[in-house]
Design an enzyme around this catalytic site. Structure first.
Site, PDB file in Angstrom:
ATOM      1  N   SER A 240       0.791  -1.227   0.000  1.00 52.66           N
ATOM      2  CA  SER A 240       0.000   0.000   0.000  1.00 52.66           C
ATOM      3  C   SER A 240       0.826   1.282   0.000  1.00 52.66           C
ATOM      4  O   SER A 240       0.312   2.331  -0.351  1.00 52.66           O
ATOM      5  CB  SER A 240      -0.949   0.002   1.197  1.00 52.66           C
ATOM      6  OG  SER A 240      -0.204   0.052   2.391  1.00 52.66           O
TER       7      SER A 240
ATOM      8  N   HIS B  86      -5.566  -4.470  -2.051  1.00 51.21           N
ATOM      9  CA  HIS B  86      -5.290  -3.337  -2.942  1.00 51.21           C
ATOM     10  C   HIS B  86      -5.133  -3.764  -4.402  1.00 51.21           C
ATOM     11  O   HIS B  86      -4.873  -2.928  -5.259  1.00 51.21           O
ATOM     12  CB  HIS B  86      -4.015  -2.594  -2.511  1.00 51.21           C
ATOM     13  CG  HIS B  86      -4.216  -1.718  -1.321  1.00 51.21           C
ATOM     14  ND1 HIS B  86      -4.882  -0.505  -1.388  1.00 51.21           N
ATOM     15  CD2 HIS B  86      -3.838  -1.866  -0.032  1.00 51.21           C
ATOM     16  CE1 HIS B  86      -4.895   0.052  -0.191  1.00 51.21           C
ATOM     17  NE2 HIS B  86      -4.275  -0.754   0.658  1.00 51.21           N
TER      18      HIS B  86
ATOM     19  N   LYS C 203     -12.792  -1.867  -0.367  1.00 53.89           N
ATOM     20  CA  LYS C 203     -11.955  -0.984  -1.193  1.00 53.89           C
ATOM     21  C   LYS C 203     -12.569  -0.899  -2.595  1.00 53.89           C
ATOM     22  O   LYS C 203     -13.633  -0.305  -2.749  1.00 53.89           O
ATOM     23  CB  LYS C 203     -10.509  -1.473  -1.162  1.00 53.89           C
ATOM     24  CG  LYS C 203      -9.880  -1.229   0.220  1.00 53.89           C
ATOM     25  CD  LYS C 203      -8.418  -1.578   0.313  1.00 53.89           C
ATOM     26  CE  LYS C 203      -7.878  -1.118   1.664  1.00 53.89           C
ATOM     27  NZ  LYS C 203      -7.266  -2.187   2.467  1.00 53.89           N
TER      28      LYS C 203
HETATM   29  C1  PLP Z   1      -7.307  -2.628   3.895  1.00 51.69           C
HETATM   30  C2  PLP Z   1      -6.537  -3.877   4.063  1.00 51.69           C
HETATM   31  C3  PLP Z   1      -6.953  -4.888   4.938  1.00 51.69           C
HETATM   32  C4  PLP Z   1      -8.147  -4.711   5.831  1.00 51.69           C
HETATM   33  O1  PLP Z   1      -9.322  -4.776   5.094  1.00 51.69           O
HETATM   34  P1  PLP Z   1     -10.719  -4.472   5.841  1.00 51.69           P
HETATM   35  O2  PLP Z   1     -11.732  -5.215   5.058  1.00 51.69           O
HETATM   36  O3  PLP Z   1     -10.880  -2.990   5.818  1.00 51.69           O
HETATM   37  O4  PLP Z   1     -10.568  -4.985   7.237  1.00 51.69           O
HETATM   38  C5  PLP Z   1      -6.230  -6.049   4.979  1.00 51.69           C
HETATM   39  N1  PLP Z   1      -5.126  -6.234   4.221  1.00 51.69           N
HETATM   40  C6  PLP Z   1      -4.678  -5.280   3.382  1.00 51.69           C
HETATM   41  C7  PLP Z   1      -3.458  -5.517   2.552  1.00 51.69           C
HETATM   42  C8  PLP Z   1      -5.358  -4.069   3.282  1.00 51.69           C
HETATM   43  O5  PLP Z   1      -4.904  -3.118   2.474  1.00 51.69           O
END
Ligand code: PLP
Length: 397
Positions: free
Chosen positions: A183, A211, A242
């Protein structure tokens, strides 16, 4: 006793503020989107959401959620295995498996839970987890909850991964774990090489597609599409929070016995509520839309390529990206904060990151591109960056 804890917390909070690490939450008064309004009344262009496909305020998803309110109610008041499973949950699980080319899927309240609950039911003391050093906090926490031996390799460093795999040969089962897209840099894990090493050293692979799903690969099917290894990865975790609509919800998808065991033993699944019908219904609609057309993925890829090219031409130092994350490198913590503040004055909402979120001397502004960005949004963003970049002297010759 609380007076002593209170004094302690007040001091810790003051220290956080002093170190410049205090997180202030900006309040938004509109739906999530390319154009948002903050509570000062200012309208800004949003370049820091994970709303990669622009689906967070999509009318079709909203309609699907509303329909489910009427047909399936508001909430389940139950975990899945007692009375929290509706036809909607089963259909969404099947859609996710279809999307990723996997055998079965299990839903969670969030990907944080999916990652938190995936290791402990599958691996024990006699096994090994080999984890990328930049993996998400939820993977790190999940690994901590499991008794397997831990090995760590430097970010996307295949020589180091190979070393760790050699060290882990004494263990019974080996699982390599990586984020699909990291990220902070926007780089993609070299899944082809990871898969090869897994074959060579008799290991399994898990990838967190938070992502990358919806973003990476020609049709947005994620890293297994990008590297042409669809169906060959044992475990994929991901989020509905996301690119996939942005509400809430996570999943683990992969080999069917793995998913079956998670339904029996994964604690965040067994001891936490079902996702609401609105979210399940909108999720089904979302995957139906993905199956119909790649329009949004195409637009996202176009937008990202356009943005990166113009920014590099303008003299910015951008980390090579294969995702929708563009790290505009500034290297100086204060500069990253000053620049983000000035960009906000120009109506561009972005966040500057610095140590300890990124390594020392690697401060940057992270720009996240969306299919919801129109050409004029991108142009306005690039113009603002260029103006502020000139003022702050960060442009290359
Ligand atoms: C955002 C994210 C998470 C968490 O996802 P949620 O559904 O918001 O709990 C887990 N792993 C990665 C790599 C992320 O970017």
């Amino acid at each position: 006793m609380y007076d002593r804890l209170q004094a302690h917390l007040q001091k810790e909070l003051a220290d956080i503020r002093e170190a410049g690490l205090y997180k202030n939450e900006r309040v938004i008064t509109t739906p999530q989107g390319a154009e948002i309004k903050v509570n000062s009344g200012a309208e800004v262009l949003n370049f820091c959401a994970n709303n990669y496909l622009g689906l967070s305020n999509n009318p079709k998803l909203i309609a699907a959620a509303k329909e489910a309110l009427d047909s399936h109610g508001y909430g389940l008041s139950s975990v899945r295995f007692i009375c929290g499973t509706q036809d909607l949950h089963k259909r969404l699980e099947a859609k996710i498996a279809e999307f990723f080319g996997t055998e079965d899927t299990i839903l969670y309240a969030a990907c944080f839970d999916a990652n938190g609950g995936v290791f402990e039911p599958l691996l024990g003391e006699e096994d090994a987890i080999i984890s990328d050093s930049l993996n998400h906090a939820s993977i790190i926490d999940g690994v901590r909850l499991c008794k397997a031996q831990r090995y760590r390799y430097a970010n996307a460093d295949m020589a180091d991964l190979e070393e760790q795999l050699k060290l882990a040969q004494a263990q019974r089962f080996r699982l390599i774990v990586t984020d699909g897209v990291f990220s902070m840099d926007g780089n993609v894990a070299p899944m082809d090489k990871i898969h090869e090493l897994a074959q060579k050293y008799d290991a399994m692979v898990m990838v967190d597609e938070c992502h990358s799903a919806g973003v990476v690969g020609e049709t947005g099917r994620g890293v297994t599409e990008l590297f042409n290894i669809r169906g060959k990865i044992e475990i994929i975790t991901g989020t509905l929070g996301k690119a996939f609509g942005g509400a809430i919800g996570g999943f683990t998808t992969g080999k069917k016995e793995i998913i079956e065991m998670l339904r029996q033993r994964s604690r965040p699944y067994l001891f936490s509520n079902s996702i609401p019908p609105t979210v399940a219904s909108a999720g089904i609609k979302m995957f139906d839309m993905m199956a119909e057309t790649n329009e949004l993925q195409d637009r996202l890829h176009e937008n990202t390529a356009y943005f990166v090219k113009r920014m590099v031409d303008a003299g910015f130092d951008i980390k090579p990206t294969r995702s929708a994350i563009c790290a505009v490198m500034l290297y100086d913590a204060k500069l990253s904060q000053d620049m983000a503040a000035k960009l906000l004055d120009e109506g561009i909402y972005v966040i500057g990151f610095y140590y300890p979120v990124v390594p020392k001397g690697q401060a940057r502004i992270r720009v996240q591109i969306s299919a919801a960005h129109k050409r004029e949004h991108l142009d306005k963003c690039i113009a603002a960056f260029t103006k502020v970049g000139k003022e702050l002297g960060v442009l290359k010759g």
